[in-house]
Design a protein around this motif. Sequence first.
Motif, PDB file in Angstrom:
ATOM      1  N   GLN A  67      56.609  35.085  36.294  1.00 34.48           N
ATOM      2  CA  GLN A  67      55.248  34.169  36.598  1.00 34.48           C
ATOM      3  C   GLN A  67      54.111  34.940  35.514  1.00 34.48           C
ATOM      4  OE1 GLN A  67      53.892  34.546  40.897  1.00 34.48           O
ATOM      5  NE2 GLN A  67      55.467  32.950  41.899  1.00 34.48           N
ATOM      6  N   ASN A  71      53.151  32.020  32.744  1.00 33.52           N
ATOM      7  CA  ASN A  71      51.321  31.558  32.681  1.00 33.52           C
ATOM      8  C   ASN A  71      50.464  32.243  31.597  1.00 33.52           C
ATOM      9  OD1 ASN A  71      51.029  31.493  35.751  1.00 33.52           O
ATOM     10  ND2 ASN A  71      50.646  33.519  36.472  1.00 33.52           N
ATOM     11  N   LEU A  78      45.696  26.735  32.007  1.00 30.04           N
ATOM     12  CA  LEU A  78      45.697  27.591  33.468  1.00 30.04           C
ATOM     13  C   LEU A  78      44.115  27.066  33.472  1.00 30.04           C
ATOM     14  CD1 LEU A  78      48.043  29.605  33.340  1.00 30.04           C
ATOM     15  CD2 LEU A  78      47.879  27.856  35.606  1.00 30.04           C
TER      16      LEU A  78
END
Length: 94
Positions: A67, A71, A78
Motif C-alpha cells: 500500500q 500511495n 492523495l
Amino acid sequence: MTASATAPLAEVIAARLKEALHPTRLHVSNDSAQHGGHMGDDGSGESHFSVSVESPAFAGLSRLARQRLVNAALADLLATRIHALAIQARAPGE
C-alpha cells in the motif's frame, strides 16, 4: 507515460501506477458516485477510487509495504485530489 491534467482522474491514477509499478494487471474504479453528498465529496465526481493492482514489485512485501508503494506513486494526488482510495495489491500468482 504522462497523463494530462485534463484527463479523467482514473486515467491519471492508472498512468501513474503503470509507470511506477509496471503491473501485470491493473483496474482503477471511480467510486465517487456511491459517495455523493458524503464527507470528502467535493462535487467533482472524482474523489473516491478503488485500485486493484498486480505487480512483481509486490513480491515478498507485506500488505502495508504494498500500500505504501501505491500511495507513494499517487502522493500528490492523495494530498490534493483523492479523498479516499481502496487498494487491493497482489504479486503475480497470488
